[in-house]
Motif scaffolding. Structure first.
Motif, PDB file in Angstrom:
ATOM      1  N   GLN A   1       0.807  -1.231   0.000  1.00 57.85           N
ATOM      2  CA  GLN A   1       0.000   0.000   0.000  1.00 57.85           C
ATOM      3  C   GLN A   1       0.834   1.272   0.000  1.00 57.85           C
ATOM      4  O   GLN A   1       0.425   2.286   0.553  1.00 57.85           O
ATOM      5  N   ASN A   2       2.026   1.205  -0.583  1.00 56.68           N
ATOM      6  CA  ASN A   2       2.858   2.389  -0.708  1.00 56.68           C
ATOM      7  C   ASN A   2       3.052   2.733  -2.183  1.00 56.68           C
ATOM      8  O   ASN A   2       2.526   2.053  -3.063  1.00 56.68           O
ATOM      9  N   VAL A   3       3.821   3.804  -2.429  1.00 54.37           N
ATOM     10  CA  VAL A   3       4.065   4.286  -3.786  1.00 54.37           C
ATOM     11  C   VAL A   3       5.564   4.207  -4.058  1.00 54.37           C
ATOM     12  O   VAL A   3       6.370   4.351  -3.137  1.00 54.37           O
ATOM     13  N   VAL A   4       5.929   3.953  -5.311  1.00 55.53           N
ATOM     14  CA  VAL A   4       7.337   3.891  -5.689  1.00 55.53           C
ATOM     15  C   VAL A   4       7.568   4.825  -6.873  1.00 55.53           C
ATOM     16  O   VAL A   4       6.759   4.861  -7.798  1.00 55.53           O
ATOM     17  N   PHE A   5       8.655   5.596  -6.809  1.00 53.21           N
ATOM     18  CA  PHE A   5       9.136   6.347  -7.978  1.00 53.21           C
ATOM     19  C   PHE A   5      10.319   5.555  -8.539  1.00 53.21           C
ATOM     20  O   PHE A   5      11.354   5.458  -7.884  1.00 53.21           O
ATOM     21  N   PRO A   6      10.166   4.990  -9.752  1.00 52.11           N
ATOM     22  CA  PRO A   6      11.220   4.083 -10.235  1.00 52.11           C
ATOM     23  C   PRO A   6      12.407   4.755 -10.936  1.00 52.11           C
ATOM     24  O   PRO A   6      13.433   4.122 -11.112  1.00 52.11           O
ATOM     25  N   TYR A   7      12.252   6.003 -11.359  1.00 57.64           N
ATOM     26  CA  TYR A   7      13.312   6.596 -12.205  1.00 57.64           C
ATOM     27  C   TYR A   7      13.830   7.899 -11.591  1.00 57.64           C
ATOM     28  O   TYR A   7      13.659   8.971 -12.174  1.00 57.64           O
ATOM     29  N   VAL A   8      14.443   7.817 -10.419  1.00 57.26           N
ATOM     30  CA  VAL A   8      14.900   9.038  -9.754  1.00 57.26           C
ATOM     31  C   VAL A   8      16.417   9.134  -9.861  1.00 57.26           C
ATOM     32  O   VAL A   8      17.135   8.186  -9.536  1.00 57.26           O
TER      33      VAL A   8
END
Lengths: 549, 276
Positions: free
Chosen positions: A374-381
């Protein structure tokens, strides 16, 4: 990410039209509620305690900023200003009106989204590793085969009225972040000696009132054989799965009652005669999908590794807790906790969705992922952008530094929303979060998973948690049972019941004592909770909690 | 009673004696009974009736698949019982040839619902199912083949031709920031739009509006040959006949260091290009 072509687009638009027609026929009385129920469920529409709930699929957890803005618009226009990320990479809206749902499906189709088969006794949203395509420990990107399976399962005419729901999860990395062994069929993609994808297929996992870890059905299945195999596995289940008792209708029960060997024999007999005409284009289609993902991946040139040690303690702690290793040097996978201190796990407001979409445009090439935790991921940082991202997140209340820690709680909606629940989950999660955040600030407790379900159906994954909490109704009072030692990774296991349950007010104290016991008994800071538990057993925990050491 | 057949195209009313009698003479299997097995295939009747005890019980779909597979096209497979209009599509796609409906079922759902049952639903599935068309087949089984040439070969052919057009399908941002091939009969039409990369829904129309006919030799180019191939396939579906994909594109594939523009492609081959 994968973008729809005109076939995909006309498919979801036609499906939205079909649902509009079904709603009209229900409102006109042509369809009875009993007949309408499976039709609305297969478009993600539940009838909950207080209202309808619409569950929207986020296939294999991948979203772009435009889609997230649309979800924010739906939250503000048709709901009470928020949405809830689920444990299967879906988002739920808790207050839509039946008459509005066809319009919502049209809005979703506009941004290449749908709610098809997010509930009902059919093949559900295919879930996957939220780090897919960027994980440092990946063998094979699991998204192309997940998309292939999404297409195969969409409106599959034979498998829309199965004995019970059917869930697939796919991973392609060394660490299982998709809990594949707690799914009806779990698929572990690996590379063969030539670098081609092959698939280990697990069957019969699940939670609910009969938790089971999936068993290995067959290993190293080549792509060309995978889809006919899945078709055969589903056909045998559809014909022989139990329909007399919904609690014994999942494939895990069929596999258990037949025995894995007999089930495998049945499937192989089916496979020997199976019609392969539907699958002649599978290899070409897989390649097309791989190319689509390749085209949709931003350019990531390796960059110099940067030193993050000379920064503020708060940012440093966030990096340690929330940032994961990226396959390209100088880049980072940033995990965003939707578990603020004292908050409701997985709830995000419309305003936060829009702000997250803006941040994703600035810092993650417009793409993000939703995790089964139930979390969010930013894959391209880019690593050099991490500090600015952290500040941006903190400004919208999403800068919590607790990914993988005990306060990163999974919880189902529970008795506050759900018609099946026997106890509330949300207030228990909120109290535990408040207690645990205070402890985590003072001490390094290490990674611990803590999951809460509001009933025996286990949507909150309590069986698969290091510390699981199950809300029951005992003599008209909410009572919480604790299980210990579960885990959902590649060494999946089901937690064991500790002993008699607790009243709601006593849960935080009991959990605190369990954590004290772990800290006291662990063999060094590297030993994880389930390993300590496996080594020392239940007794020291029982003694600490019930005897009051 | 009513009979829905021809993949849902025909709905007709019958006396209970005619069609019903034919079905009664064949093998009748109740999907609610545990007899969905080999004995049914062994029966030499040319008519199998499968009863759906409830619209929630989907066993009949899998069973029809097996019967159709084992017994071929000759056998009549009839669905009876409590199907919904919304399940008619599924029944035909799983191999049923007819659905027999009671008067009460047709009356309650309405003739319109049954007549439009298979047309309101998406009729094209991704995988082929019975006689229904399939999206995967549409994507992959084309008769006309798109020719594939490297940028060097394509440039050579373009020089020789008097009417061939170079169609650049990259995004406007790429034209502006990465540059474009220099060739006098060049047209730029985006296959995916900037910034979200969603497919340009008007691509085929815009190509026609640019004056390119189905007979025009069209050379398609993108960054590395993938989008241009997809675009060429779309034009082929729209009837264009002379299509060539520039397989290495403008920037080419990535080299070992992950950079483009070095290994192959129009730029790396030092063919003429310019920047706004």
């Amino acid at each position: 990410m994968y973008h729809y072509d005109h076939h995909d687009q006309s498919f979801v638009e036609a499906r939205a039209r079909e649902f509009r027609n079904q709603v009209e026929r229900r409102l006109a009385g042509q369809l009875t509620e009993d007949e309408f129920k499976p039709l609305r469920l297969q478009n993600g529409l539940y009838l909950q305690l207080h209202a309808y709930m619409l569950r929207v699929a986020i296939p294999y957890g991948e979203l772009n900023s435009q889609q997230l803005r649309k979800l924010g618009y739906i939250a503000d226009t048709y709901d009470k200003g928020y949405g809830h990320f689920t444990t299967r990479q879906n988002i739920q809206f808790n207050w839509p009106k039946l008459v509005d749902t066809p319009d919502i499906l049209d809005h979703l189709a506009d941004v290449q989204m749908h709610a098809i088969q997010t509930s009902g006794n059919c093949i559900r949203n295919v879930t996957s590793d939220p780090f897919a395509g960027v994980a440092a420990d990946e063998f094979i990107d699991p998204r192309p085969v997940s998309e292939l399976m999404r297409q195969w399962s969409m409106l599959h005419p034979e498998f829309a009225f199965l004995p019970r729901k059917f869930k697939f999860a796919v991973t392609g990395a060394a660490e299982d972040r998709a809990a594949i062994k707690f799914h009806d069929i779990g698929i572990w993609a690996k590379a063969d000696a030539a670098g081609e994808p092959v698939f280990d297929v697990y069957v019969g996992g699940g939670q609910g009132r009969t938790p089971r870890v999936a068993k290995l059905f067959e290993s190293a299945v080549p792509l060309i054989e995978l889809m006919p195999l899945l078709d055969a596995m589903l056909r045998v289940y559809n014909l022989h799965g139990r329909r007399d008792n919904k609690y014994k209708a999942r494939i895990k029960i069929l596999v258990e009652e037949l025995g894995l060997e007999n089930y495998r024999d049945e499937v192989r007999a089916e496979l020997a005669n199976i019609d392969r005409a539907p699958f002649v284009s599978v290899e070409g289609e897989y390649e097309r999908i791989c190319n689509a993902f390749e085209e949709g991946t931003p350019e990531m040139s390796p960059e110099e590794a940067i030193d993050l040690s000379a920064t503020t303690p708060a940012f440093k702690r966030w990096v340690e807790s929330n940032v994961a290793a990226h396959r390209v040097q100088g880049w980072a996978i940033a995990q965003i906790s939707v578990k603020p201190k004292g908050g409701i796990p997985g709830d995000v407001t419309g305003a936060q969705m829009r702000a997250l979409a803006d941040l994703a445009d600035h810092y993650s090439r417009g793409e993000l992922r939703i995790t089964h935790r139930q979390n969010v991921v930013f894959p391209y940082v880019q690593a050099t952008d991490l500090e600015a991202l952290y500040q941006g997140l903190s400004a919208i209340g999403l800068g919590e530094d607790n990914i993988g820690e005990a306060s990163d709680i999974i919880a189902c909606p529970g008795l506050d929303y759900c018609a099946l629940a026997t106890a509330r989950s949300i207030p228990v999660a909120q109290e535990l979060s408040t207690m645990l955040r205070a402890r985590e600030a003072a001490d390094d407790l290490g990674p611990i998973s803590l999951n809460i379900s509001g009933c025996i159906n286990a949507c909150g994954h309590h069986h698969a948690a290091n510390i699981g909490i199950l809300g029951l109704n005992k003599a008209e009072k909410e009572n919480y049972q604790i299980t210990l030692g579960g885990r959902s990774d590649e060494r999946a296991s089901v937690g064991e019941i500790l002993g008699p349950g607790f009243a709601q007010d006593d849960v935080p104290g009991a959990v605190s004592k369990i954590i004290d016991t772990y800290l006291r008994l662990r063999a060094g800071e590297q030993e994880r909770f389930p390993d300590t538990y496996a080594r020392v057993g239940k007794e020291p925990f029982k003694e600490a909690v019930y005897v009051g050491a | 009673m009513w009979v829905l057949k021809d993949q849902g195209a025909s709905l007709t009313h019958h006396d209970d004696s005619s069609e019903g009698a034919a079905a009664a003479s064949g093998l009748r299997v109740d999907a609610g009974e545990p007899c969905l097995d080999e004995q049914s295939f062994a029966n030499d009747t040319n008519c199998v009736t499968l009863n759906f005890p409830s619209s929630h019980d989907g066993r009949g779909f899998s069973f029809a698949r097996r019967v159709r597979r084992e017994r071929g096209e000759g056998v009549r497979i009839i669905a009876t019982g409590n199907l919904l209009p919304d399940q008619a599509r599924m029944a035909f796609q799983c191999g049923f040839s007819e659905i027999h409906l009671t008067d009460a079922l047709v009356e309650r759902h309405g003739e319109v619902a049954w007549r439009t049952a298979t047309t309101t639903a998406p009729d094209a599935l991704y995988t082929k199912s019975g006689k229904a068309p399939s999206i995967w087949d549409a994507r992959h089984q084309h008769r006309v083949k798109v020719q594939s040439l490297t940028s060097v070969e394509a440039h050579e052919e373009l020089q020789k031709s008097v009417n061939a057009v170079l169609l650049d399908v990259r995004t406007s941002a790429e034209w502006q920031f990465v540059g474009r091939p220099s060739f006098e009969r060049s047209v730029g039409i985006q296959w995916q739009t900037f910034p979200y990369g969603s497919e340009n829904p008007n691509f085929v129309t815009e190509v026609a509006d640019a004056g390119l006919t189905q007979e025009t030799p069209i050379f398609l180019i993108c960054r590395s040959g993938v989008r241009s191939l997809a675009a060429a396939e779309a034009l082929k579906e729209a009837g264009y006949k002379d299509l060539t994909n520039v397989s290495d594109g403008f920037e080419g594939a990535k080299n070992a260091a992950g950079r483009r523009g070095i290994l192959n492609g129009w730029k790396a081959a030092q063919l003429p290009w310019n920047q706004d």
